[in-house]
Design a protein around this motif. Sequence first.
Motif, PDB file in Angstrom:
ATOM      1  N   GLY A   1      -7.664  -4.306   0.789  1.00  0.00           N
ATOM      2  CA  GLY A   1      -6.981  -4.882  -0.371  1.00  0.00           C
ATOM      3  C   GLY A   1      -7.610  -4.448  -1.686  1.00  0.00           C
ATOM      4  O   GLY A   1      -6.901  -4.112  -2.649  1.00  0.00           O
ATOM      5  N   ARG A   2      -8.928  -4.419  -1.731  1.00  0.00           N
ATOM      6  CA  ARG A   2      -9.606  -3.953  -2.952  1.00  0.00           C
ATOM      7  C   ARG A   2      -9.290  -2.484  -3.207  1.00  0.00           C
ATOM      8  O   ARG A   2      -9.046  -2.082  -4.346  1.00  0.00           O
ATOM      9  CB  ARG A   2     -11.118  -4.146  -2.842  1.00  0.00           C
ATOM     10  N   GLY A   3      -9.304  -1.681  -2.143  1.00  0.00           N
ATOM     11  CA  GLY A   3      -8.959  -0.265  -2.295  1.00  0.00           C
ATOM     12  C   GLY A   3      -7.529  -0.093  -2.781  1.00  0.00           C
ATOM     13  O   GLY A   3      -7.246   0.743  -3.650  1.00  0.00           O
ATOM     14  N   LEU A   4      -6.623  -0.906  -2.243  1.00  0.00           N
ATOM     15  CA  LEU A   4      -5.226  -0.841  -2.667  1.00  0.00           C
ATOM     16  C   LEU A   4      -5.099  -1.217  -4.139  1.00  0.00           C
ATOM     17  O   LEU A   4      -4.431  -0.517  -4.910  1.00  0.00           O
ATOM     18  CB  LEU A   4      -4.370  -1.761  -1.792  1.00  0.00           C
ATOM     19  N   ALA A   5      -5.727  -2.309  -4.544  1.00  0.00           N
ATOM     20  CA  ALA A   5      -5.660  -2.726  -5.948  1.00  0.00           C
ATOM     21  C   ALA A   5      -6.219  -1.643  -6.859  1.00  0.00           C
ATOM     22  O   ALA A   5      -5.638  -1.334  -7.911  1.00  0.00           O
ATOM     23  CB  ALA A   5      -6.404  -4.042  -6.147  1.00  0.00           C
ATOM     24  N   TRP A   6      -7.327  -1.049  -6.462  1.00  0.00           N
ATOM     25  CA  TRP A   6      -7.952  -0.009  -7.283  1.00  0.00           C
ATOM     26  C   TRP A   6      -7.036   1.201  -7.429  1.00  0.00           C
ATOM     27  O   TRP A   6      -6.844   1.720  -8.531  1.00  0.00           O
ATOM     28  CB  TRP A   6      -9.295   0.396  -6.666  1.00  0.00           C
ATOM     29  N   THR A   7      -6.452   1.658  -6.308  1.00  0.00           N
ATOM     30  CA  THR A   7      -5.582   2.839  -6.391  1.00  0.00           C
ATOM     31  C   THR A   7      -4.297   2.520  -7.155  1.00  0.00           C
ATOM     32  O   THR A   7      -3.827   3.354  -7.928  1.00  0.00           O
ATOM     33  CB  THR A   7      -5.247   3.422  -5.001  1.00  0.00           C
TER      34      THR A   7
ATOM     35  N   ALA B   1      -9.874   9.726   1.588  1.00  0.00           N
ATOM     36  CA  ALA B   1      -8.868  10.402   0.774  1.00  0.00           C
ATOM     37  C   ALA B   1      -9.308  10.453  -0.691  1.00  0.00           C
ATOM     38  O   ALA B   1      -9.120  11.468  -1.373  1.00  0.00           O
ATOM     39  CB  ALA B   1      -7.514   9.710   0.901  1.00  0.00           C
ATOM     40  N   VAL B   2      -9.930   9.373  -1.156  1.00  0.00           N
ATOM     41  CA  VAL B   2     -10.424   9.341  -2.537  1.00  0.00           C
ATOM     42  C   VAL B   2     -11.674  10.199  -2.663  1.00  0.00           C
ATOM     43  O   VAL B   2     -11.772  11.052  -3.549  1.00  0.00           O
ATOM     44  CB  VAL B   2     -10.733   7.890  -2.990  1.00  0.00           C
ATOM     45  N   GLU B   3     -12.642   9.981  -1.782  1.00  0.00           N
ATOM     46  CA  GLU B   3     -13.942  10.638  -1.912  1.00  0.00           C
ATOM     47  C   GLU B   3     -13.898  12.146  -1.656  1.00  0.00           C
ATOM     48  O   GLU B   3     -14.594  12.901  -2.312  1.00  0.00           O
ATOM     49  CB  GLU B   3     -14.950   9.993  -0.969  1.00  0.00           C
ATOM     50  N   VAL B   4     -13.093  12.576  -0.690  1.00  0.00           N
ATOM     51  CA  VAL B   4     -13.079  13.989  -0.307  1.00  0.00           C
ATOM     52  C   VAL B   4     -12.066  14.787  -1.123  1.00  0.00           C
ATOM     53  O   VAL B   4     -12.373  15.863  -1.619  1.00  0.00           O
ATOM     54  CB  VAL B   4     -12.795  14.140   1.213  1.00  0.00           C
ATOM     55  N   ASP B   5     -10.853  14.252  -1.268  1.00  0.00           N
ATOM     56  CA  ASP B   5      -9.772  15.023  -1.890  1.00  0.00           C
ATOM     57  C   ASP B   5      -9.241  14.436  -3.196  1.00  0.00           C
ATOM     58  O   ASP B   5      -8.338  15.005  -3.794  1.00  0.00           O
ATOM     59  CB  ASP B   5      -8.597  15.148  -0.903  1.00  0.00           C
ATOM     60  N   ASN B   6      -9.762  13.282  -3.613  1.00  0.00           N
ATOM     61  CA  ASN B   6      -9.249  12.578  -4.785  1.00  0.00           C
ATOM     62  C   ASN B   6      -7.724  12.418  -4.694  1.00  0.00           C
ATOM     63  O   ASN B   6      -7.013  12.559  -5.678  1.00  0.00           O
ATOM     64  CB  ASN B   6      -9.651  13.273  -6.090  1.00  0.00           C
ATOM     65  N   ASP B   7      -7.236  12.130  -3.491  1.00  0.00           N
ATOM     66  CA  ASP B   7      -5.810  11.985  -3.225  1.00  0.00           C
ATOM     67  C   ASP B   7      -5.445  10.502  -3.304  1.00  0.00           C
ATOM     68  O   ASP B   7      -5.464   9.788  -2.303  1.00  0.00           O
ATOM     69  CB  ASP B   7      -5.482  12.565  -1.842  1.00  0.00           C
ATOM     70  N   LEU B   8      -5.120  10.057  -4.517  1.00  0.00           N
ATOM     71  CA  LEU B   8      -4.835   8.635  -4.730  1.00  0.00           C
ATOM     72  C   LEU B   8      -3.573   8.162  -4.005  1.00  0.00           C
ATOM     73  O   LEU B   8      -3.576   7.064  -3.446  1.00  0.00           O
ATOM     74  CB  LEU B   8      -4.751   8.327  -6.223  1.00  0.00           C
ATOM     75  N   PRO B   9      -2.498   8.945  -3.988  1.00  0.00           N
ATOM     76  CA  PRO B   9      -1.326   8.471  -3.240  1.00  0.00           C
ATOM     77  C   PRO B   9      -1.606   8.288  -1.743  1.00  0.00           C
ATOM     78  O   PRO B   9      -1.163   7.307  -1.141  1.00  0.00           O
ATOM     79  CB  PRO B   9      -0.270   9.556  -3.488  1.00  0.00           C
TER      80      PRO B   9
ATOM     81  N   PHE C   1      -4.839   2.359   2.369  1.00  0.00           N
ATOM     82  CA  PHE C   1      -5.309   1.029   1.965  1.00  0.00           C
ATOM     83  C   PHE C   1      -4.175   0.016   2.099  1.00  0.00           C
ATOM     84  O   PHE C   1      -4.371  -1.096   2.587  1.00  0.00           O
ATOM     85  CB  PHE C   1      -5.809   1.034   0.519  1.00  0.00           C
ATOM     86  N   GLY C   2      -2.993   0.421   1.666  1.00  0.00           N
ATOM     87  CA  GLY C   2      -1.839  -0.470   1.718  1.00  0.00           C
ATOM     88  C   GLY C   2      -1.453  -0.840   3.141  1.00  0.00           C
ATOM     89  O   GLY C   2      -1.119  -1.990   3.421  1.00  0.00           O
ATOM     90  N   PHE C   3      -1.513   0.120   4.034  1.00  0.00           N
ATOM     91  CA  PHE C   3      -1.151  -0.169   5.422  1.00  0.00           C
ATOM     92  C   PHE C   3      -2.152  -1.153   6.024  1.00  0.00           C
ATOM     93  O   PHE C   3      -1.764  -2.122   6.686  1.00  0.00           O
ATOM     94  CB  PHE C   3      -1.083   1.109   6.250  1.00  0.00           C
ATOM     95  N   GLY C   4      -3.453  -0.936   5.786  1.00  0.00           N
ATOM     96  CA  GLY C   4      -4.478  -1.860   6.291  1.00  0.00           C
ATOM     97  C   GLY C   4      -4.299  -3.255   5.724  1.00  0.00           C
ATOM     98  O   GLY C   4      -4.394  -4.253   6.444  1.00  0.00           O
ATOM     99  N   TYR C   5      -4.016  -3.330   4.435  1.00  0.00           N
ATOM    100  CA  TYR C   5      -3.796  -4.622   3.773  1.00  0.00           C
ATOM    101  C   TYR C   5      -2.571  -5.322   4.358  1.00  0.00           C
ATOM    102  O   TYR C   5      -2.596  -6.526   4.627  1.00  0.00           O
ATOM    103  CB  TYR C   5      -3.633  -4.369   2.271  1.00  0.00           C
TER     104      TYR C   5
END
Length: 189
Positions: free
Chosen positions: A130-136, A82-90, A96-100
């Motif tokens: 978790g790292r992805g969630l914190a970053w977003t 979502a970040v790399e292809v579409d830059n869709d942070l939400p 990321f949040g669901f995985g965490y």
Amino acid sequence: MAKRRRSSRSGNSRRTTVRRDASGHGWILVPPKSVRERSEDLDEVRTMIEEGEPDIAIDELRWLLEGSSEMIEAHFLLGKLAVEVDNDLPLARGHFGFGYQIGMKALRAEKSPQPVPALHPANRTFFDAGRGLAWTLDALGKKEMALEVVEHLLYCDPNDPLNLGTWIDEIKTAGQQIVDVGSLFGPTS
């Protein structure tokens, strides 16, 4: 006679669980059977991503989650794409949040044992999510929430092999100068 509840440690649960690792010194996340049975499918998805086919990989990951929503790595990969292809942070934050949260639920069910080694293969995608969630969260201006995630990951593995401790100052200061060296010495005459 009352039926006895099956222990969540049996490995047959439909949810991610936690157990001691083979050494007895740490704890690892144990995915449900439905996730373990799809490991080859995840290998194929990784190949699709490496070969530059993110759209097909996204479709495959969504299909995998329909069969088992407990697949932390699928959520991590969808967040990353979502970040790399579409830059869709939400959207990335959601995956990321669901995985965490899958890992968090399992850890809370066992009263938050530690350490949960970040570099153990069974735990790595939880830490990556978790790292992805914190970053977003940080990128979306939700600094307190981002700090909470980082601090919990550090609680899980106090050895901090992923250097998450450095994120705390970066999030708190948002890249601003912490100390003005010139002010330490006062005016020069």
